[in-house]
Enzyme design. Structure first.
Site, PDB file in Angstrom:
ATOM      1  N   ASP A 204      11.331  -6.700   4.601  1.00 51.61           N
ATOM      2  CA  ASP A 204      10.706  -6.055   3.458  1.00 51.61           C
ATOM      3  C   ASP A 204      10.428  -7.217   2.509  1.00 51.61           C
ATOM      4  O   ASP A 204      11.347  -7.721   1.857  1.00 51.61           O
ATOM      5  CB  ASP A 204      11.643  -5.039   2.807  1.00 51.61           C
ATOM      6  CG  ASP A 204      10.958  -4.308   1.663  1.00 51.61           C
ATOM      7  OD1 ASP A 204      10.088  -4.922   1.013  1.00 51.61           O
ATOM      8  OD2 ASP A 204      11.280  -3.141   1.416  1.00 51.61           O
ATOM      9  N   HIS A 205       9.187  -7.656   2.475  1.00 57.53           N
ATOM     10  CA  HIS A 205       8.940  -8.951   1.827  1.00 57.53           C
ATOM     11  C   HIS A 205       9.255  -8.945   0.334  1.00 57.53           C
ATOM     12  O   HIS A 205       9.413  -9.989  -0.273  1.00 57.53           O
ATOM     13  CB  HIS A 205       7.505  -9.433   2.103  1.00 57.53           C
ATOM     14  CG  HIS A 205       6.466  -8.709   1.315  1.00 57.53           C
ATOM     15  ND1 HIS A 205       5.815  -7.620   1.802  1.00 57.53           N
ATOM     16  CD2 HIS A 205       5.978  -8.930   0.084  1.00 57.53           C
ATOM     17  CE1 HIS A 205       4.962  -7.194   0.892  1.00 57.53           C
ATOM     18  NE2 HIS A 205       5.031  -7.967  -0.162  1.00 57.53           N
ATOM     19  N   HIS A 267       9.682  -0.777  -0.487  1.00 56.81           N
ATOM     20  CA  HIS A 267       9.844  -1.673  -1.636  1.00 56.81           C
ATOM     21  C   HIS A 267      10.528  -1.006  -2.831  1.00 56.81           C
ATOM     22  O   HIS A 267      11.449  -1.550  -3.431  1.00 56.81           O
ATOM     23  CB  HIS A 267       8.489  -2.187  -2.115  1.00 56.81           C
ATOM     24  CG  HIS A 267       7.688  -2.866  -1.057  1.00 56.81           C
ATOM     25  ND1 HIS A 267       8.250  -3.547  -0.022  1.00 56.81           N
ATOM     26  CD2 HIS A 267       6.341  -2.971  -0.882  1.00 56.81           C
ATOM     27  CE1 HIS A 267       7.297  -4.049   0.744  1.00 56.81           C
ATOM     28  NE2 HIS A 267       6.133  -3.712   0.245  1.00 56.81           N
TER      29      HIS A 267
END
Lengths: 516, 368
Positions: A204-205, A267
């Site tokens: 999950d960047h 996010h």
């Protein structure tokens, strides 16, 4: 045993040379990118590898192998990789480093389910071990469409590429991790039938962003917030991820996903977990993730009848952004004219635990809003009594708001009441600002740089664990399902606006939605 | 990219007047452009000879994004009795709505030699309080450095960090002795030490795989090659190895240009060699080679796109020798970048520098 001059005791199994180094060594590694010619690889992964190389942060021995369906020779892949770095790197490349980085890249073409691909990979990886003279760790980066994740993992297992004597094998899986709870569970089951959980790195960047990690630093490295960080002092939390752009050329993906799947399920729930979690025992993978999962489990999954009261969806219509007319979602190229995909989603959640019971948590995200901002706003309760109050004049005292901004101006802002100069006791809200860019000399690395190197190092702290991703879906899945049963058309909000009126229906008490 | 400047200057001025001017300039700059905000990370106090101040200004301009929040340049004009000052607050670029730009704050103070012993009393009002302060005196002026790093009447010193470059010093022994003296009361960031950092990282990485760690404890020879003016970097690298490995170094002996000696490790002696090379364009190290009792050899040399690494090992059985050559990737930051690195490192503490420095002095025969 040896004692270094700096006082560290070391044995033959230790490496005393790493003491004091800013960058710790990473074990020699071969990185295989599936989908190596795709958009993510070209825009993010290959430039991230270059920047790691530029800074000397890649492993001492590093090899890159690309795979995609397109037929191409190693040389063509090299040219493509170099071109991608030149186009998308955050810094102008040093041509010598760039040339060296990709001088010995390998490319194995073929579809993700073709046995020949994996046979080819095994041959190439063994050859790279021989060239390096050490057994390289292996990282398989799945930068493909989600439908191929399970296929690739199955094939890696079937071709005995999922483990290796004397080296670590890891798999990095991009988002989205499933489109529903059921799919996430299925995918987890298939991945974990081949790899052990500690081998799996679900990206999950957002977690790779310095400012997201700074939420933990702010909470757990400062004593001033902890006494206030609970239901007694916090009135509400608003987490916003607003974009001023539309869907661009991503209609195919976006129309099948929507705002909830695209941003909220992953996010935004990550941000909520970091904000609400208890202090971990250590900044280590399982210690941190255990606490995050507890928060997610403390959020009730809504029943179908509750969804209209706690979730709002909408689509952008035509409007004006930056002085230019912009089309509505249904007029975007590639979007079906009867689409009921939401481009805006807002939720009201509650974390049912001792610390947070009764504090509404508002999450909202949308495209084509008035500006781009990602932030967490924590509004404190008003002071119980304002002594300056007089019948003739409002003093202007407002609740304190702590805002953690992730983008574009990373920083922390605290609004406080201050006296306006003059003879009367009039109060105005002023901001105490901390801007990341003014307080540190270092430039923040791209999220992918941090995550790639962490995965190579085997540190999963900033990656999503299997139970975490399922806990996220447990919250979002009922909303997705309820919305699927509701007929369109969706409420509309003009492009460039603050979002739909309906979002205000979620509010309780005296809460106002923050201006975007 | 445009630059917005707010400038103030005054002759025969006082530190109080300069401080007041700086406050006004910061407020003026912010009022003119709301997105301009003061950076608050580090104060840098430079003490320089007036005649060479242009060169230092150029070096400071080239540090790029690693500029200090507020830079106070004290230019020393030998006969001067009064203080002249110029203060500038500038912002580079045109931030768009929603963006911000950090201010660069520069104060140039012309002082005389008579001011140096009490320079702290002039600089104190000029720096931003509660920020770390580094002092850099590339032209010597030890009395100024002492004034800034020694607290008055037992109080805290004004500067916590001394930025230095031992390569600039004519005598290696004196340079190391001075660094040691400073390190006893301040944190020292020596650019000569920072030039060793990529080599330290590479050596640490080469022996980090678990299968190689035992080899580190069998090292029998270390050779370092350096540019002729950078012996101090070579000494610091060897000193670092000695300190980290727990080796006790003896004094090196000179054989022509070559310095040779031994260090006593737990399992035997380690041969040490330091040798200058010609033809290097930038200061620092040219190469490092290690050999072990196991017959392995690792050589690191400057190369294109990083360091060229060569590793030779002998097969467990038989006489076969395997050699691998590869590039350890990394861009050279170049000499202009090293000062920026130094400024960045002023915010950090490296616990291995002082032990390395002590060991480097032992290599030169210093026993204290």
């Amino acid at each position: 045993m040896t004692t270094t001059a700096a006082g560290q005791t070391t044995g033959p199994e230790d490496n005393p040379l790493i003491e004091g180094l800013e960058r710790l060594p990473v074990h020699p590694t071969a990185l295989v990118i599936f989908g190596a010619t795709g958009d993510l690889a070209r825009r993010k992964l290959l430039p991230a590898l270059y920047n790691l190389a530029h800074e000397g942060a890649l492993p001492e021995r590093f090899a890159l192998v690309g795979n995609a369906r397109s037929e191409m020779a190693d040389e063509e892949f090299r040219e493509m990789a170099i071109g991608s770095v030149r186009e998308f790197s955050r810094r102008p490349p040093d041509e010598k480093v760039l040339a060296k980085l990709f001088s010995d890249v390998r490319y194995v073409s073929g579809s993700f389910d073709a046995d020949g691909v994996y046979e080819g990979l095994a041959t190439v990886l063994d050859a790279l071990d021989d060239i390096a003279g050490v057994t390289l760790n292996r990282c398989f980066y799945l930068s493909t469409a989600p439908t191929f994740f399970a296929v690739i993992v199955d094939c890696l297992g079937r071709h005995e590429l999922a483990d290796r004597d004397g080296a670590a094998v890891r798999v990095i899986i991009e988002k989205p991790f499933g489109r529903s709870l059921e799919e996430a569970r299925d995918l987890n089951a298939r991945v974990l039938s081949v790899f052990a959980e500690e081998q799996v790195f679900r990206i999950d960047h957002y977690l790779g962003k310095e400012t997201v990690q700074n939420v933990l630093a702010l909470r757990f490295a400062n004593n001033m917030f902890e006494p206030l960080w609970n239901r007694n002092y916090i009135d509400n939390v608003q987490i916003t991820a607003a974009e001023d752009i539309g869907i661009g050329s991503r209609a195919g993906y976006y129309d099948s996903a929507g705002a909830l799947r695209d941003l909220v399920q992953n996010h935004m729930l990550q941000l909520l977990s970091l904000l609400c979690m208890e202090p971990p025992i250590a900044f280590e993978a399982d210690a941190v993730r255990d606490e995050k999962v507890k928060v997610l489990r403390a959020i009730s999954a809504p029943g179908p009848e509750q969804v209209p009261d706690m979730a709002v969806r909408a689509q952008y219509s035509s409007g004006i952004v930056a002085g230019e007319e912009v089309p509505g979602y249904l007029d975007e190229e590639g979007v079906p004219e009867d689409s009921t995909t939401e481009t805006y989603a807002a939720l009201r959640l509650e974390v049912h635990n001792w610390r947070w019971a009764g504090v509404p948590m508002y999450l909202r995200t949308g495209k084509r809003l008035s500006r781009k901002v990602t932030e967490i706003a924590v509004t404190l309760k008003p002071v119980p009594h304002v002594a300056f109050q007089s019948p003739q004049m409002s003093t202007g005292v407002r609740p304190n708001v702590l805002v953690l901004t992730m983008q574009p101006n990373e920083g922390v802002s605290l609004s406080i009441g201050a006296k306006i100069p003059g003879s009367r006791m009039a109060i105005r809200t002023v901001n105490m600002e901390f801007l990341y860019g003014t307080a540190f000399l270092s430039q923040s690395p791209e999220a992918y740089e941090r995550l790639i190197i962490d995965a190579m190092r085997g540190d999963a702290t900033l990656f999503t664990r299997n139970d975490e991703v399922e806990a996220q879906w447990r919250i979002c899945d009922p909303i997705v399902k309820a919305w699927e049963t509701m007929p369109g058309p969706l409420p509309q909000y003009p492009g460039g606006s603050q979002g739909p009126e309906e979002a205000h229906d979620l509010l309780i008490g005296d809460t106002h939605l923050r201006m975007i | 990219m445009s630059t917005t400047d707010a400038v103030w200057s005054e002759q025969d001025t006082t530190p109080g007047a300069i401080e007041e001017a700086m406050r006004h300039l910061v407020a003026e700059c912010h009022a003119r452009m709301e997105q301009c905000v003061p950076a608050r990370t580090l104060n840098l106090v430079c003490v320089v000879d007036r005649e060479w101040s242009g060169e230092i200004a150029n070096r400071l301009r080239r540090v790029g994004r690693y500029h200090a929040s507020r830079t106070v340049v004290c230019t020393v004009d030998p006969g001067r009795r009064t203080i002249d000052a110029q203060a500038t607050v500038s912002v580079e670029g045109d931030p768009r709505a929603g963006e911000f730009a950090a201010m660069r704050e520069l104060v140039i103070v012309q002082v005389g030699e008579r001011h140096l012993a009490d320079l702290d009393s002039i600089v104190d009002p000029l720096i931003v309080t509660d920020l770390r302060t580094a002092v850099w005196a590339p032209h010597g002026h030890p009395e100024a450095v002492d004034a800034l790093t020694t607290g008055r009447a037992g109080g805290d010193p004004l500067a916590q960090v001394v930025l230095t470059d031992a390569v600039d010093e004519p005598e290696v022994e004196a340079a190391l002795a001075r660094a040691c003296e400073l390190a006893n009361r301040s944190e020292v960031v020596d650019l000569a030490w920072l030039r060793c950092t990529p080599w330290r990282e590479r050596l640490a990485a080469a022996y980090d795989p678990p299968a190689r760690r035992h080899e580190l404890h069998t090292l029998s020879k270390v050779s370092v090659r350096y540019r002729a003016d950078s012996l101090v970097s070579g000494l610091l690298l060897v000193g670092w190895l000695c300190a980290q490995m727990g080796w006790r170094p003896d004094e090196l002996t000179r054989h022509g240009e070559l310095l040779r000696g031994r260090a006593r490790a737990r399992r035997g002696e380690v041969e040490l060699r330091l040798e200058p090379v010609d033809g290097m364009s930038t200061p620092g190290l040219a190469g490092v080679e290690t050999r072990s009792d196991l017959g392995t050899m690792l050589a690191l040399e400057r190369g294109e796109g990083g360091l060229t690494a060569r590793r030779r090992e002998v097969a467990k059985r038989g006489e076969d020798v395997f050699e691998h050559v590869w590039t350890v990737l990394g861009a050279s930051r170049g000499e202009p970048g090293i000062l920026g690195e130094g400024i960045r490192h002023a915010l950090m503490v490296d616990p291995t520098f002082k032990p390395a420095l002590t060991a480097a002095r032992r290599l030169l025969g210093e026993r204290r």
